[in-house]
Each structure stands twice: as structure tokens, then as C-alpha cells.
Design a protein around this motif. Structure first.
Motif, PDB file in Angstrom:
ATOM      1  N   ILE A  59       0.686  -1.245   0.046  1.00  0.00           N
ATOM      2  CA  ILE A  59       0.033  -0.126   0.084  1.00  0.00           C
ATOM      3  C   ILE A  59       0.747   1.293   0.021  1.00  0.00           C
ATOM      4  O   ILE A  59       0.427   2.329  -0.675  1.00  0.00           O
ATOM      5  CB  ILE A  59      -0.964   0.151   1.163  1.00  0.00           C
ATOM      6  CG1 ILE A  59      -2.066  -1.119   1.043  1.00  0.00           C
ATOM      7  CG2 ILE A  59      -1.775   1.362   1.516  1.00  0.00           C
ATOM      8  CD1 ILE A  59      -2.652  -1.263   2.547  1.00  0.00           C
ATOM      9  N   ALA A  60       2.123   1.170   0.651  1.00  0.00           N
ATOM     10  CA  ALA A  60       2.767   2.410   0.725  1.00  0.00           C
ATOM     11  C   ALA A  60       3.436   2.580  -0.502  1.00  0.00           C
ATOM     12  O   ALA A  60       3.790   3.875  -0.806  1.00  0.00           O
ATOM     13  CB  ALA A  60       4.147   2.118   1.764  1.00  0.00           C
ATOM     14  N   TYR A  61       3.729   1.975  -1.400  1.00  0.00           N
ATOM     15  CA  TYR A  61       4.214   1.936  -2.823  1.00  0.00           C
ATOM     16  C   TYR A  61       2.983   2.378  -3.756  1.00  0.00           C
ATOM     17  O   TYR A  61       3.560   3.048  -4.795  1.00  0.00           O
ATOM     18  CB  TYR A  61       4.967   0.693  -3.315  1.00  0.00           C
ATOM     19  CG  TYR A  61       6.198   0.503  -2.797  1.00  0.00           C
ATOM     20  CD1 TYR A  61       7.169   1.205  -3.447  1.00  0.00           C
ATOM     21  CD2 TYR A  61       6.593  -0.390  -1.873  1.00  0.00           C
ATOM     22  CE1 TYR A  61       8.811   1.125  -3.104  1.00  0.00           C
ATOM     23  CE2 TYR A  61       7.851  -0.589  -1.435  1.00  0.00           C
ATOM     24  CZ  TYR A  61       8.881   0.318  -2.002  1.00  0.00           C
ATOM     25  OH  TYR A  61      10.074   0.026  -1.600  1.00  0.00           O
ATOM     26  N   LYS A  62       1.777   2.344  -3.617  1.00  0.00           N
ATOM     27  CA  LYS A  62       0.555   2.360  -4.435  1.00  0.00           C
ATOM     28  C   LYS A  62       0.043   3.802  -4.120  1.00  0.00           C
ATOM     29  O   LYS A  62      -0.495   4.378  -4.878  1.00  0.00           O
ATOM     30  CB  LYS A  62      -0.630   1.397  -4.280  1.00  0.00           C
ATOM     31  CG  LYS A  62       0.205   0.023  -4.694  1.00  0.00           C
ATOM     32  CD  LYS A  62      -1.188  -1.049  -4.440  1.00  0.00           C
ATOM     33  CE  LYS A  62      -2.435  -0.703  -5.257  1.00  0.00           C
ATOM     34  NZ  LYS A  62      -2.012  -0.842  -6.869  1.00  0.00           N
ATOM     35  N   VAL A  63       0.109   4.282  -2.838  1.00  0.00           N
ATOM     36  CA  VAL A  63      -0.527   5.737  -2.518  1.00  0.00           C
ATOM     37  C   VAL A  63       0.294   6.888  -3.154  1.00  0.00           C
ATOM     38  O   VAL A  63       1.386   6.752  -3.229  1.00  0.00           O
ATOM     39  CB  VAL A  63      -0.809   5.823  -1.015  1.00  0.00           C
ATOM     40  CG1 VAL A  63      -1.390   4.498  -0.560  1.00  0.00           C
ATOM     41  CG2 VAL A  63       0.523   5.897  -0.274  1.00  0.00           C
ATOM     42  N   THR A  64      -0.566   7.836  -3.208  1.00  0.00           N
ATOM     43  CA  THR A  64      -0.096   9.134  -3.804  1.00  0.00           C
ATOM     44  C   THR A  64      -0.086  10.293  -2.689  1.00  0.00           C
ATOM     45  O   THR A  64      -0.554   9.854  -1.446  1.00  0.00           O
ATOM     46  CB  THR A  64      -1.008   9.606  -4.897  1.00  0.00           C
ATOM     47  OG1 THR A  64      -2.109  10.089  -4.287  1.00  0.00           O
ATOM     48  CG2 THR A  64      -1.157   8.863  -6.090  1.00  0.00           C
TER      49      THR A  64
ATOM     50  N   ASN B  72       5.082   7.149   4.134  1.00  0.00           N
ATOM     51  CA  ASN B  72       3.681   6.712   3.750  1.00  0.00           C
ATOM     52  C   ASN B  72       3.404   5.300   4.444  1.00  0.00           C
ATOM     53  O   ASN B  72       2.265   5.207   5.030  1.00  0.00           O
ATOM     54  CB  ASN B  72       4.013   6.225   2.166  1.00  0.00           C
ATOM     55  CG  ASN B  72       3.974   7.373   1.463  1.00  0.00           C
ATOM     56  OD1 ASN B  72       3.884   8.389   1.778  1.00  0.00           O
ATOM     57  ND2 ASN B  72       4.338   7.123   0.040  1.00  0.00           N
ATOM     58  N   ALA B  73       4.510   4.655   5.089  1.00  0.00           N
ATOM     59  CA  ALA B  73       3.967   3.335   5.637  1.00  0.00           C
ATOM     60  C   ALA B  73       3.802   3.788   7.055  1.00  0.00           C
ATOM     61  O   ALA B  73       2.662   3.104   7.477  1.00  0.00           O
ATOM     62  CB  ALA B  73       5.384   2.523   5.758  1.00  0.00           C
ATOM     63  N   ALA B  74       4.319   4.697   7.681  1.00  0.00           N
ATOM     64  CA  ALA B  74       3.771   5.098   8.903  1.00  0.00           C
ATOM     65  C   ALA B  74       2.391   5.756   8.854  1.00  0.00           C
ATOM     66  O   ALA B  74       1.644   5.396   9.950  1.00  0.00           O
ATOM     67  CB  ALA B  74       4.862   6.216   9.389  1.00  0.00           C
TER      68      ALA B  74
END
Length: 286
Positions: free
Chosen positions: A186-191, A266-268
């Protein structure tokens, strides 16, 4: 003779209450830790997790349990020694329940070394031990005469205690999802727009849980108090705590190694969604 009989009855009642607390603690460890005990990523973490990070997590868990036990121990807690006893008991229950369930599931049967076995049990024992103490709060009868007499569950807590309970809630819920691969995906996919929206959503949900939606145990604003006062005093610090706990758990499970700062943030924020809900829920149920 009457005094001796009264003392014996009091001792028997104390033993009964402690054994009841143990039973509730075992049930709590199962109830709250079973999702993690049945998560494949948690099993595999036992094979490669950094030993020093796991040791740090286990060490930090003990004072956390001591402080938590002063609020919801296996019986009414008045002294540090009683809180320490309950914390060690909860840790022992967490280890025993984790070892038993992993053994019954066949997770420990094919381990090459004893170190793998110990690591897997130690990893699972942290959330299980917290669940053991939470079982006292959620599975016990809050209307027990002794609890009412001692003032436990009065709902009156200090500011630092409220922040601590939010930290416990954030840690417990973040442990459920931090080890999963989905967090990194998800962290890689979000903007950046998704990240901002998730921040605002987390803060809104936290504030709504505690003040706006009138759940059982929720807090009410004092007469004449502005809505933003509680937002600044509790909700925003609670969200900061949730983000810090999210970063720590991701670091412990080696989800932040070899990643950029933007991916870490992003992950946090993503893990901060369940962590913030856990922090808000802790204020309601603990």
C-alpha cells in the motif's frame, strides 16, 4: 477464633479472585493474540527478525505491562510490587499461550534450531501478554463490589495516563498488521493526496470515537469548552503517538530497511490508521 476465620475467608477470597483473574487473562491472551498467532508473516518473522530489535521489544514490553497492570491488573493493584507481579504473570501467560497454540498448529514442529522456537514464541508473547491484561478489563465484571469499593474503573484518569493508554492501544493494534506485506504494498501504491487524506481521516476518526459519536465510555466536553480544545489536547497528541508507534513497530519488523524517507512516511501514515483507531479505542475501553 472469629478473627482467624475471617482472615482465612479473606485469604480464600483473594486466591479465588486471583485465579479468576488468571482465567480471564488466559482468555484475553487467546482472544486478542489469536489473529497474530494465525498470521503467516508472524511465523516467518521468527526466522529472520533482527535479534537485538526483538530483544528491545521484549524488554520494553515489561515496563509497559507494569504500568498497564496498575490500571487493569489481575486483581486490585495498590503497590508497585503487585503491579510487577501481575505484569510478570501476564508475560508468563503470554509465553505459555503462544507456545501452546504454535505447538498445536504445528508451527514449532519443524524448526531447525531451538533459537527459532524461542524467537517465534518471544515474538508472539508480546501481544499475547498485553491481551492477557486486557482480558481483565474486557472480560471481567466491572460491577464487582470490590472493584467499586476500591474505585477502579472510575473513569477518572490523568493526562499522562490517558496518553499512555493511547500508546498501548496504538501498539497493540499496530502489531496486528505491521508484519504483513500489504503494509509495504500500500505504501508503494498511494499518492501524496492519499497520504494527506489518510492523515485527516485518522484524526477525524480518533476525535469522533472519543467525543462525537457517543460510544459507551466516550468522553464529553465540559460545559463551555470549545471543540478544538480536546482536539489539540488529546486527539492530535494521540495521533502523533500513533505515528511514532507505527514507525517503531515497522522498524522492529524490518519493514523500513533500505527504503526512502517518503516510503517510510507513507508506511507510517498507513499503519497509523489502525494505530490511531487502537489509540482512540483504548481511551474508551481502558
Amino acid at each position: 477464633m472469629a478473627a482467624v476465620g475471617d482472615r482465612r475467608d479473606a485469604d480464600e477470597d483473594e486466591v479465588r479472585r486471583f485465579l479468576t483473574g488468571l482465567a480471564r487473562g488466559t482468555a484475553g491472551a487467546l482472544l486478542f493474540a489469536l489473529p497474530m498467532l494465525m498470521t503467516m508473516e508472524m511465523w516467518f518473522l521468527g526466522l529472520y527478525i533482527n535479534q537485538s530489535r526483538l530483544l528491545l521489544l521484549c524488554i520494553l514490553n515489561l515496563p509497559l505491562l507494569v504500568l498497564l497492570a496498575r490500571r487493569i491488573g489481575f486483581e486490585t493493584v495498590h503497590t508497585f510490587s503487585q503491579a510487577l507481579r501481575d505484569a510478570l504473570t501476564a508475560y508468563g501467560l503470554g509465553i505459555a499461550v503462544s507456545a501452546a497454540i504454535l505447538l498445536l498448529f504445528g508451527i514449532l514442529n519443524d524448526q531447525v534450531t531451538a533459537s527459532n522456537v524461542v524467537t517465534k514464541i518471544a515474538l508472539q508473547s508480546v501481544p499475547a501478554s498485553i491481551g492477557a491484561l486486557l482480558g481483565r478489563s474486557q472480560l471481567g465484571q466491572h460491577s464487582d463490589a470490590q472493584d467499586e469499593e476500591d474505585g477502579e474503573y472510575s473513569g477518572e484518569t490523568g493526562y499522562l495516563h490517558e496518553l499512555f493508554m493511547m500508546m498501548v492501544g496504538a501498539l497493540f493494534l499496530s502489531l496486528n498488521v505491521a508484519p504483513t506485506e500489504e503494509m509495504i504494498l500500500i505504501a508503494y501504491k498511494v499518492t501524496p493526496y492519499h497520504v494527506l487524506a489518510l492523515c485527516l481521516l485518522s484524526i477525524a476518526v480518533m476525535h469522533g470515537f472519543v467525543y462525537a459519536l457517543h460510544f459507551k465510555g466516550s468522553h464529553e466536553l465540559r460545559e463551555g469548552q470549545q471543540w478544538w480544545h480536546s482536539l489539540i489536547r488529546f486527539t492530535l497528541p494521540g495521533y502523533v503517538i500513533a505515528i511514532v508507534i507505527s514507525i517503531y513497530t515497522l522498524w522492529t519488523f524490518e519493514r523500513l530497511d533500505h527504503t526512502s524517507l517518503s516510503q517510510i512516511l507513507n508506511a507510517a501514515v498507513i499503519l497509523g490508521v489502525p494505530a490511531s483507531i487502537g489509540a482512540a479505542s483504548a481511551r474508551l475501553i481502558l
